[in-house]
Every structure is written in C-alpha cells, then in structure tokens.
Design a protein around this motif. Structure first.
Motif, PDB file in Angstrom:
ATOM      1  N   THR A  53      39.910  12.044  24.648  1.00  0.00           N
ATOM      2  CA  THR A  53      38.917  10.899  24.167  1.00  0.00           C
ATOM      3  C   THR A  53      37.858  11.424  23.865  1.00  0.00           C
ATOM      4  OG1 THR A  53      40.017   9.300  25.765  1.00  0.00           O
ATOM      5  CG2 THR A  53      37.960   8.952  25.172  1.00  0.00           C
ATOM      6  N   VAL A  54      37.260  12.389  24.762  1.00  0.00           N
ATOM      7  CA  VAL A  54      36.041  13.042  24.284  1.00  0.00           C
ATOM      8  C   VAL A  54      35.924  13.858  23.023  1.00  0.00           C
ATOM      9  CG1 VAL A  54      34.263  14.576  25.262  1.00  0.00           C
ATOM     10  CG2 VAL A  54      35.408  12.830  26.894  1.00  0.00           C
ATOM     11  N   ALA A  55      37.291  14.536  23.206  1.00  0.00           N
ATOM     12  CA  ALA A  55      37.371  15.631  21.933  1.00  0.00           C
ATOM     13  C   ALA A  55      37.334  14.919  20.600  1.00  0.00           C
ATOM     14  CB  ALA A  55      38.682  16.416  22.136  1.00  0.00           C
ATOM     15  N   SER A  56      38.437  13.619  20.593  1.00  0.00           N
ATOM     16  CA  SER A  56      38.349  13.019  19.247  1.00  0.00           C
ATOM     17  C   SER A  56      36.913  12.345  18.814  1.00  0.00           C
ATOM     18  CB  SER A  56      39.414  11.893  19.478  1.00  0.00           C
ATOM     19  OG  SER A  56      40.652  12.730  19.857  1.00  0.00           O
ATOM     20  N   VAL A 218      22.386  19.071  28.073  1.00  0.00           N
ATOM     21  CA  VAL A 218      23.130  17.673  27.648  1.00  0.00           C
ATOM     22  C   VAL A 218      22.023  17.012  27.023  1.00  0.00           C
ATOM     23  CG1 VAL A 218      23.701  15.438  28.803  1.00  0.00           C
ATOM     24  CG2 VAL A 218      24.397  17.428  29.762  1.00  0.00           C
ATOM     25  N   ASP A 219      22.290  16.179  25.822  1.00  0.00           N
ATOM     26  CA  ASP A 219      21.448  15.278  24.714  1.00  0.00           C
ATOM     27  C   ASP A 219      22.030  13.793  25.183  1.00  0.00           C
ATOM     28  OD1 ASP A 219      20.536  13.708  22.982  1.00  0.00           O
ATOM     29  OD2 ASP A 219      19.967  15.554  21.915  1.00  0.00           O
ATOM     30  N   THR A 220      21.254  13.214  25.888  1.00  0.00           N
ATOM     31  CA  THR A 220      21.920  11.744  26.558  1.00  0.00           C
ATOM     32  C   THR A 220      22.103  10.949  25.051  1.00  0.00           C
ATOM     33  OG1 THR A 220      19.692  11.120  26.803  1.00  0.00           O
ATOM     34  CG2 THR A 220      20.940  11.762  28.747  1.00  0.00           C
ATOM     35  N   LYS A 221      21.096  10.867  24.167  1.00  0.00           N
ATOM     36  CA  LYS A 221      21.294  10.019  22.994  1.00  0.00           C
ATOM     37  C   LYS A 221      22.620  10.474  22.215  1.00  0.00           C
ATOM     38  CE  LYS A 221      18.660   8.743  18.853  1.00  0.00           C
ATOM     39  NZ  LYS A 221      19.760   9.361  17.852  1.00  0.00           N
ATOM     40  N   LEU A 222      22.928  11.799  22.231  1.00  0.00           N
ATOM     41  CA  LEU A 222      24.036  12.147  21.399  1.00  0.00           C
ATOM     42  C   LEU A 222      25.239  11.898  22.012  1.00  0.00           C
ATOM     43  CD1 LEU A 222      23.068  15.532  19.621  1.00  0.00           C
ATOM     44  CD2 LEU A 222      23.344  13.268  18.490  1.00  0.00           C
ATOM     45  N   PHE A 223      25.320  12.125  23.312  1.00  0.00           N
ATOM     46  CA  PHE A 223      26.310  11.834  24.083  1.00  0.00           C
ATOM     47  C   PHE A 223      26.702  10.161  24.234  1.00  0.00           C
ATOM     48  CE2 PHE A 223      28.984  11.729  28.198  1.00  0.00           C
ATOM     49  CZ  PHE A 223      29.759  12.491  27.870  1.00  0.00           C
ATOM     50  N   ARG A 224      25.698   9.259  24.200  1.00  0.00           N
ATOM     51  CA  ARG A 224      26.049   8.005  24.067  1.00  0.00           C
ATOM     52  C   ARG A 224      26.600   7.792  22.714  1.00  0.00           C
ATOM     53  NH1 ARG A 224      20.839   7.048  26.817  1.00  0.00           N
ATOM     54  NH2 ARG A 224      19.765   7.017  24.700  1.00  0.00           N
ATOM     55  N   GLU A 225      26.260   8.415  21.687  1.00  0.00           N
ATOM     56  CA  GLU A 225      27.009   8.250  20.104  1.00  0.00           C
ATOM     57  C   GLU A 225      28.294   8.598  20.491  1.00  0.00           C
ATOM     58  OE1 GLU A 225      24.900   9.277  16.573  1.00  0.00           O
ATOM     59  OE2 GLU A 225      23.055   9.950  17.687  1.00  0.00           O
ATOM     60  N   LEU A 227      30.118   8.611  23.108  1.00  0.00           N
ATOM     61  CA  LEU A 227      31.069   7.579  23.836  1.00  0.00           C
ATOM     62  C   LEU A 227      31.174   6.205  23.158  1.00  0.00           C
ATOM     63  CD1 LEU A 227      29.313   8.204  27.531  1.00  0.00           C
ATOM     64  CD2 LEU A 227      31.705   8.899  26.556  1.00  0.00           C
ATOM     65  N   LYS A 228      30.208   5.862  22.271  1.00  0.00           N
ATOM     66  CA  LYS A 228      30.295   4.644  21.297  1.00  0.00           C
ATOM     67  C   LYS A 228      31.571   4.713  20.470  1.00  0.00           C
ATOM     68  CE  LYS A 228      27.850   1.641  18.303  1.00  0.00           C
ATOM     69  NZ  LYS A 228      26.644   1.605  17.594  1.00  0.00           N
ATOM     70  N   ILE A 229      31.752   5.930  19.900  1.00  0.00           N
ATOM     71  CA  ILE A 229      33.072   6.125  19.248  1.00  0.00           C
ATOM     72  C   ILE A 229      34.404   6.558  19.954  1.00  0.00           C
ATOM     73  CG2 ILE A 229      34.243   7.665  17.551  1.00  0.00           C
ATOM     74  CD1 ILE A 229      31.429   8.035  16.292  1.00  0.00           C
ATOM     75  N   ALA A 230      34.024   7.232  20.898  1.00  0.00           N
ATOM     76  CA  ALA A 230      35.195   7.728  22.003  1.00  0.00           C
ATOM     77  C   ALA A 230      35.866   6.641  22.971  1.00  0.00           C
ATOM     78  CB  ALA A 230      34.799   9.058  22.608  1.00  0.00           C
TER      79      ALA A 230
END
Length: 453
Positions: A53-56, A218-225, A227-230
């Motif tokens: 999920t995270v990888a995709s 960790v960049d929280t903004k990018l990680f949220r992006e 997760l939004k797709i993932a």
C-alpha cells in the motif's frame, strides 16, 4: 510506453519462470507440497498489502513529482516508503515465525497438510521483511523511469533460486536433500541477495545519492500526500487479496486436488497475462509523469493506446493457453483428475483475460492521476459481492465447484473493468487538473521585460 514496458515484461517473465520452476520442482516432491505452496502464497499475498500500500502510493507520487521537476521531494518520498515498509515487514516476519500452525488452521488448511504448512510458512514467512524491502525498492526504482535495473536483478535472482531449488530438492552438487524445506530456504537466500543489490541500486536512483543516515527523515506533508493516494489503493488491494484468500479457502473445502489444480492454473494464467500486466504497469508510470507535467490530453490518449495493445496481446496468449493448456498441465502433474480439473477451466480463462486487461489498464490510469477512491469503491462492491459472495453460492452451496468459482471471477473483472472505463471516459479528474492549471496561469503575475533605450 514501450521503453518502459519491455523491461517490466522481462522482469515479470522472469518472475513467472521463478514461480513456474518452483511449482514444477515442488510437484516432484508431491501434489500435497504444491497445495501447501499455493495456499501459503495466497497468505503471503494477503499480508503484503500492509506494505505494498505504502509502496504503490509512493511510486505514483514519485512519478508525478518527477514529471513536475520536484526531484528532491521524489527522493524524500522514496526514502520514507522504504523505511516504513521495512518496519511493517519486520513485524510480519516475527508473527509468521511464531504462529504458522495457528494461522494455517484459521485459514482452513487441511489437517494432513499442517506439518508441511508449518515448515514453509515459518521459513518463507520469516523472510517477509525481505519481501517488503524488495517490493518497495523495486516500485520506487521503476517509477523513477529505471525499469531495466529490476529486470537485470530478476534475472540473477532466478538463476540463484532455480539452482538452489534443484540442489535442495534432489540433493544435487553435494547439497542435502531437504524437499519442501529446501525450497523455502532457497527462496529466502535468493530474496536476501536480491535485497542487497536493490538497496545499492536505490541509493543511486536520484540525482543526489541516498545516504543511510537520511533514511529515518520524515516529511509529514509529503507523507500525508502519499497516504492520500495510498489508503484507497491499500483497501483496493486488500479487497482483491483477501477475497482471493477466502476463495482459496472455499477451494480447500472442495479438496487438495482442487487446490493443486488451482495452483497449476494460476501459473498458466500468470504466463498468459504477463505482457498485458507489463503494459498496464508501464502506462501507469507514463500517465503519472504526464499528469505531473500537466500534459493531461496526452495522458488521456495514452490509456487507450495501452488498452488496445494489451487486449490484443492477452487475447492471443489466452488462445494459445486454451489450445495447449492440457499439455502444459501435464508438465506439472501426472494425476489425471488434477489435469482434468485444470483443463475444465481453460475456456473460462479465455474469457477472463480480456476483462482483466480492461480492468487493470483503466484502473491503473485512474490510480496514476490520484483517482484512487473510485477504484477502491468498485473493488469493495464487486469483489465482495460478486467474486467472493457468489463464489460461495455457486461453487460450494450449489456444488458447481471450480467452474462456478471461475465464473464469478470473470463477472467481477468485467464489472470493475466497465466501471473504471466509464470513469476514465468522463475525464473528471483530468478536467479538474486543467481548470486548476488555467486558474494558476491566469493569476500568475507577468515578468517585467527589460528594454534597452
């Protein structure tokens, strides 16, 4: 698209050879061993959802960021994805080492297969952390546009795995004859070597070399992006894998011969769909790059080109399997009942593959532009009601067996395929991107032009 697709095809073909060689060699041990491997792989595929999920999601976002020239952000996303997946893989490894028999019983593995299941699940499942790293590293590397690197690595992994399989199963070259245990150890060793080389390749996949000390940033903004797709992708994949796992448990109710026949047919189906799958994966990378670069019209047309080529290829492949599938099944087993069960599905496979191509090509294109919630909803509705629910009704309750279950799988693929095709035709997400770009252009302040007097 072809520049991206052909290395992916070679990689998938090598993975197919790996699976086919596994199945062929394991069949020399026993059909029960084949059933255990098929059952275990369904379990592993279900658990892999937690890190794929995270990888995709990261892969799609990396392609979009590179398309929009945000290379440092793409690099950061890649590092976060690898670190997160490795952590999840470690947890899964510990669970599978500790509770292999309990997990197999819950999933209704026949009692007489439990000793074999315990060995295979604990050894191969214990290496789930390697599978997590391999999956994420390969996805990240491919979405940077480097589809050749994973291809070459797959070649080397195949050679090592087949050599060790042969050695451990038959006791060749002075190796001990360990049977299914040897197959599990062979899988673990080949994955360990592949992971080491993928880590090295990943470190040089971006303009700036990735350093190990940066992996925990960790960049929280990018990680949220991401997760939004993932997260919708994760639910989509979870629906497919868990529905397949439940369907496989239905097949286990029918008997070990049906389980073996399904495992052998799965190998033939994988061969049939390899070209189509490589095109679907390539067009996802291409559409994500084009969408990130705001070239929406080119992205829209790319989907149809990929679909047309894919349909031709998978239909031809399915027809070849239909003509010669019975002979191919004979390579794996001499049990006439298992061959007859597999042969009864060859005509249905000819119907299945075009629907799978339609679903995967158009679904991947929607995912590439971030429209993952729609594909998630189609998965929830169709996979659980049609593929899983009707499989039990037709295959078990009404006694139609494998033929009934396959019929439900066909209906599921076509239903989802039609729904995602209609969504792509509507161009909802593409038009939104065009409107945002037009708004951005209209509000941009023109740069003053210096004039010499």
């Amino acid at each position: 698209m072809w520049v991206l697709a052909w290395p992916i095809f070679i990689e998938l073909f090598l993975q197919f050879l790996l699976g086919a060689a596994d199945t062929l060699m394991v069949s020399r041990i026993s059909d029960d061993a084949v059933a255990v491997v098929g059952f275990s792989n369904q379990l592993f595929n279900a658990l892999m959802i937690l890190f794929t999920t995270v990888a995709s999601g990261a892969g799609i976002l990396i392609a979009q960021k590179l398309g929009s020239r945000q290379k440092d952000q793409a690099r950061t996303i890649g590092m976060m994805a690898v670190t997160a997946s490795t952590g999840i893989g470690l947890i899964l490894s510990m669970i599978l080492i500790a509770f292999p028999v309990q997990i197999a019983r819950v999933l209704q593995l026949p009692e007489h297969l439990l000793p074999l299941g315990k060995v295979y699940i604990s050894i191969v499942g214990g290496g789930m952390v390697l599978t997590a790293m391999m999956s994420t590293l390969s996805t990240v590397i491919r979405n940077t546009g480097n589809t050749k690197g994973p291809m070459y690595l797959a070649l080397g992994m195949n050679v090592v795995h087949i050599f060790l399989n042969y050695s451990f199963i038959f006791g060749a070259f002075g190796f001990p004859q360990w049977g299914l245990t040897g197959v599990a150890i062979s899988t673990l060793i080949s994955r360990l070597l592949a992971t080491v080389f993928l880590v090295i390749m990943f470190m040089y996949s971006f303009e700036r070399r990735v350093m190990l000390r940066e992996m925990f940033a960790v960049d929280t903004k990018l990680f949220r992006e991401v997760l939004k797709i993932a997260w919708p992708l994760g639910i989509n994949m979870a629906c497919w894998v868990f529905s397949q796992l439940i369907i496989f448990s239905f097949i286990s109710i029918l008997g070990s011969k049906e389980m073996a026949a399904r495992t052998y047919m799965n190998t033939l189906e994988s061969f049939c769909f390899m070209l189509g799958s490589s095109i679907a994966m390539a067009v996802q990378i291409q559409v994500a790059h084009l969408f990130g670069a705001k070239r929406t019209k080119e992205a829209y047309k790319s989907a149809y080109r990929a679909l047309g080529i894919g349909l031709i290829l998978v239909t031809l492949n399915a027809f070849v399997i239909y003509l010669f599938g019975k002979h191919f099944l004979g390579l794996f087993t001499s049990d006439t009942e298992i061959i007859a069960l597999g042969a009864s599905l060859l005509g249905l496979n000819l119907l299945l593959q075009p629907g799978k191509m339609l679903n995967m090509a158009m679904g991947n294109c929607l995912n590439a532009i971030g429209d993952t919630r729609y594909t998630m909803m189609t998965a929830i509705i169709s996979m659980w009601l049609v593929a899983t629910g009707l499989s039990y009704v037709l295959g078990i309750h009404l006694g139609w067996g494998l033929v009934g279950i396959y019929g439900c799988m066909i209906a599921d693929e076509y239903l989802r395929g039609i729904l995602v095709f209609m969504r792509w035709r509507g161009q909802k997400r593409l038009r939104m991107a065009e409107q945002e770009q037009a708004k951005e252009n209209s509000t941009r302040i023109p740069t003053p032009i210096a004039v010499d007097v």
